[in-house]
Design an enzyme around this catalytic site. Structure first.
Site, PDB file in Angstrom:
ATOM      1  N   ASP A  99       0.832  -1.211   0.000  1.00 26.92           N
ATOM      2  CA  ASP A  99       0.000   0.000   0.000  1.00 26.92           C
ATOM      3  C   ASP A  99       0.864   1.257   0.000  1.00 26.92           C
ATOM      4  O   ASP A  99       1.972   1.263   0.549  1.00 26.92           O
ATOM      5  CB  ASP A  99      -0.913  -0.020   1.234  1.00 26.92           C
ATOM      6  CG  ASP A  99      -2.074   0.972   1.099  1.00 26.92           C
ATOM      7  OD1 ASP A  99      -2.378   1.391  -0.030  1.00 26.92           O
ATOM      8  OD2 ASP A  99      -2.664   1.320   2.138  1.00 26.92           O
ATOM      9  N   ARG A 132      -1.262   8.771 -10.248  1.00 27.54           N
ATOM     10  CA  ARG A 132      -1.242   7.602  -9.363  1.00 27.54           C
ATOM     11  C   ARG A 132      -0.633   6.376 -10.037  1.00 27.54           C
ATOM     12  O   ARG A 132       0.061   5.581  -9.409  1.00 27.54           O
ATOM     13  CB  ARG A 132      -2.666   7.286  -8.878  1.00 27.54           C
ATOM     14  CG  ARG A 132      -3.258   8.346  -7.959  1.00 27.54           C
ATOM     15  CD  ARG A 132      -4.674   7.964  -7.550  1.00 27.54           C
ATOM     16  NE  ARG A 132      -4.691   6.704  -6.833  1.00 27.54           N
ATOM     17  CZ  ARG A 132      -4.485   6.589  -5.516  1.00 27.54           C
ATOM     18  NH1 ARG A 132      -4.284   7.660  -4.781  1.00 27.54           N
ATOM     19  NH2 ARG A 132      -4.515   5.405  -4.944  1.00 27.54           N
ATOM     20  N   HIS A 191       2.047   3.104  -9.109  1.00 28.24           N
ATOM     21  CA  HIS A 191       1.859   1.655  -9.280  1.00 28.24           C
ATOM     22  C   HIS A 191       3.015   1.058 -10.089  1.00 28.24           C
ATOM     23  O   HIS A 191       3.482  -0.039  -9.805  1.00 28.24           O
ATOM     24  CB  HIS A 191       0.522   1.359  -9.977  1.00 28.24           C
ATOM     25  CG  HIS A 191      -0.671   1.830  -9.190  1.00 28.24           C
ATOM     26  ND1 HIS A 191      -0.799   1.615  -7.834  1.00 28.24           N
ATOM     27  CD2 HIS A 191      -1.790   2.497  -9.563  1.00 28.24           C
ATOM     28  CE1 HIS A 191      -1.943   2.136  -7.409  1.00 28.24           C
ATOM     29  NE2 HIS A 191      -2.557   2.681  -8.431  1.00 28.24           N
ATOM     30  N   TRP A 198     -12.029  -2.096  -7.645  1.00 27.25           N
ATOM     31  CA  TRP A 198     -12.845  -1.780  -8.842  1.00 27.25           C
ATOM     32  C   TRP A 198     -13.558  -0.447  -8.674  1.00 27.25           C
ATOM     33  O   TRP A 198     -13.948   0.182  -9.656  1.00 27.25           O
ATOM     34  CB  TRP A 198     -13.901  -2.864  -9.084  1.00 27.25           C
ATOM     35  CG  TRP A 198     -13.351  -4.172  -9.554  1.00 27.25           C
ATOM     36  CD1 TRP A 198     -13.262  -5.328  -8.818  1.00 27.25           C
ATOM     37  CD2 TRP A 198     -12.817  -4.486 -10.847  1.00 27.25           C
ATOM     38  NE1 TRP A 198     -12.701  -6.328  -9.575  1.00 27.25           N
ATOM     39  CE2 TRP A 198     -12.426  -5.838 -10.831  1.00 27.25           C
ATOM     40  CE3 TRP A 198     -12.625  -3.751 -12.032  1.00 27.25           C
ATOM     41  CZ2 TRP A 198     -11.855  -6.481 -11.938  1.00 27.25           C
ATOM     42  CZ3 TRP A 198     -12.061  -4.400 -13.133  1.00 27.25           C
ATOM     43  CH2 TRP A 198     -11.688  -5.741 -13.081  1.00 27.25           C
ATOM     44  N   LEU A 255      10.880 -20.442  -4.881  1.00 27.37           N
ATOM     45  CA  LEU A 255       9.991 -19.514  -4.173  1.00 27.37           C
ATOM     46  C   LEU A 255       8.622 -19.582  -4.826  1.00 27.37           C
ATOM     47  O   LEU A 255       8.508 -19.601  -6.053  1.00 27.37           O
ATOM     48  CB  LEU A 255      10.533 -18.078  -4.272  1.00 27.37           C
ATOM     49  CG  LEU A 255       9.614 -16.976  -3.718  1.00 27.37           C
ATOM     50  CD1 LEU A 255       9.547 -17.026  -2.193  1.00 27.37           C
ATOM     51  CD2 LEU A 255      10.098 -15.585  -4.156  1.00 27.37           C
TER      52      LEU A 255
HETATM   53  C1  IPE Z   1      -5.402  -2.641  -0.013  1.00 31.72           C
HETATM   54  O1  IPE Z   1      -5.104  -1.293  -0.165  1.00 31.72           O
HETATM   55  C2  IPE Z   1      -5.403  -3.330  -1.343  1.00 31.72           C
HETATM   56  C3  IPE Z   1      -4.105  -3.484  -2.006  1.00 31.72           C
HETATM   57  C4  IPE Z   1      -2.951  -3.095  -1.539  1.00 31.72           C
HETATM   58  C5  IPE Z   1      -4.139  -4.150  -3.268  1.00 31.72           C
HETATM   59  P1  IPE Z   1      -6.226  -0.177  -0.292  1.00 31.72           P
HETATM   60  O2  IPE Z   1      -5.521   1.108  -0.481  1.00 31.72           O
HETATM   61  O3  IPE Z   1      -7.202  -0.569  -1.338  1.00 31.72           O
HETATM   62  O4  IPE Z   1      -6.937  -0.247   1.144  1.00 31.72           O
HETATM   63  P2  IPE Z   1      -7.851   0.798   1.910  1.00 31.72           P
HETATM   64  O5  IPE Z   1      -8.916   1.231   0.951  1.00 31.72           O
HETATM   65  O6  IPE Z   1      -6.988   1.950   2.308  1.00 31.72           O
HETATM   66  O7  IPE Z   1      -8.361   0.070   3.099  1.00 31.72           O
HETATM   67  C1  IPE Z   2      -1.747   0.226  -3.235  1.00 31.04           C
HETATM   68  O1  IPE Z   2      -1.473   1.586  -3.303  1.00 31.04           O
HETATM   69  C2  IPE Z   2      -1.968  -0.393  -4.594  1.00 31.04           C
HETATM   70  C3  IPE Z   2      -3.376  -0.743  -4.866  1.00 31.04           C
HETATM   71  C4  IPE Z   2      -4.351  -0.696  -4.020  1.00 31.04           C
HETATM   72  C5  IPE Z   2      -3.659  -1.227  -6.205  1.00 31.04           C
HETATM   73  P1  IPE Z   2      -2.637   2.668  -3.274  1.00 31.04           P
HETATM   74  O2  IPE Z   2      -3.011   2.960  -4.683  1.00 31.04           O
HETATM   75  O3  IPE Z   2      -3.743   2.244  -2.397  1.00 31.04           O
HETATM   76  O4  IPE Z   2      -1.872   3.901  -2.653  1.00 31.04           O
HETATM   77  P2  IPE Z   2      -2.418   4.938  -1.577  1.00 31.04           P
HETATM   78  O5  IPE Z   2      -2.880   4.143  -0.400  1.00 31.04           O
HETATM   79  O6  IPE Z   2      -3.545   5.684  -2.217  1.00 31.04           O
HETATM   80  O7  IPE Z   2      -1.251   5.797  -1.280  1.00 31.04           O
HETATM   81 MG    MG Z   3      -4.102   2.495  -0.408  1.00 30.06          MG
END
Ligand code: IPE
Ligand code: IPE
Ligand code: MG
Length: 254
Positions: A23, A36, A40, A72, A134
């Site tokens: 995250d 954003r 990623h 989604w 792994l």
């Molecule tokens: C959890 O992160 C999902 C992934 C890392 C793929 P999110 O960014 O979606 O989680 P919330 O919404 O902050 O709980």
């Molecule tokens: C996690 O990073 C990746 C996915 C959930 C796909 P985020 O996109 O949630 O990044 P933040 O939490 O908004 O910084």
């Molecule tokens: Mg996030």
């Protein structure tokens, strides 16, 4: 306090199975005034680094959360950017994963994915099926609730009794032991629908480090944290007899 050396492969204080909620990509990008999706993209680089670090340290299973059932609901351009990135990463990374002995699985629903992405996942799973160094589970279009429901539905359709062991065996991660250590980057302290069933006795490590910045040193800090934990699986400290003794054979129901 003197720093303890990190445990090496074979030491029960080294987790067999590490899970990561990757995250913080969006915030990493925002801080740099980038879209954003650029975060990623950088996240894929971090994953490549961490896979190598797990290989180097003799960790057997790495399970990462790449796209949740709830993701989604993000803006359409971010969702399509993530799908594209997965497609690209698959074709680009699979040869080197193969070279390094990494077997890859994609636990998650196939519904909602384009035929091309779904085919890419199946091809990568097949192409890496012979690798044993792994096991990398990339949870994509995955949710812990989805997993429990699909498992229960399957058992019901087959007329099977629902027990802890039959349900465990029907889950998308039935091929690996439960995670020993779960790391969440990005500073949030929640599970966000990741391994709900499997993390009943997992040790948690939360770090403010944003996923694109996560590196070997950050992994080692999580491993050191884990090595100092006492896993009791419901027993008393006296019963488990010291740090990690209980983890050697996993939970016992005797
Ligand atoms: C959890 O992160 C999902 C992934 C890392 C793929 P999110 O960014 O979606 O989680 P919330 O919404 O902050 O709980
Ligand atoms: C996690 O990073 C990746 C996915 C959930 C796909 P985020 O996109 O949630 O990044 P933040 O939490 O908004 O910084
Ligand atoms: Mg996030």
């Amino acid at each position: 306090m003197k720093e303890q050396p990190l445990p090496v492969a074979g030491d029960p204080r080294l987790p067999r199975h590490v899970a990561i909620v990757m995250d913080g990509n969006g915030r990493w990008a925002k801080r740099r005034h980038m879209p954003r999706v650029a975060g990623h993209k950088q996240g894929v680089e971090a994953l490549r680094r961490v896979v190598q670090a797990c290989l180097d340290r003799g960790i057997q299973v790495l399970t990462v959360f790449a796209f949740s059932s709830e993701n989604w609901n993000r803006p359409a351009d971010e969702v399509s950017g993530l799908m594209q990135l997965l497609g690209m990463a698959l074709s680009r990374e699979v040869p080197s994963l193969n070279k390094n002995g990494v077997r890859v699985f994609f636990p998650g629903a196939r519904e909602g994915l384009s035929a091309r992405v779904a085919q890419g996942l199946a091809d990568a799973e097949r192409a890496s099926a012979g690798n044993t160094r792994l096991l990398l589970n990339v949870c994509f279009n995955y949710g812990g609730r989805w997993d429990i429901v699909q498992a229960a539905r399957r058992l019901a359709a087959q007329g099977q009794e629902i027990t802890e062991s039959s349900l465990s065996a029907a889950l998308a991660l039935a091929h690996v032991p439960d995670p020993d250590l779960l790391i969440r980057t990005g500073g949030e302290m929640r599970i966000s629908n990741f391994l709900l069933w499997q993390s009943a006795y997992t040790e948690f490590h939360f770090t403010p480090c944003l996923w694109p910045d996560f590196d070997e040193a950050a992994l080692d800090a999580a491993l050191a944290d884990y090595a100092a934990r006492e896993r009791r699986f419901g027993k008393t400290p006296e019963q488990v007899g010291g740090v990690q003794a209980a983890a050697v054979g996993g939970p016992t129901h005797a």
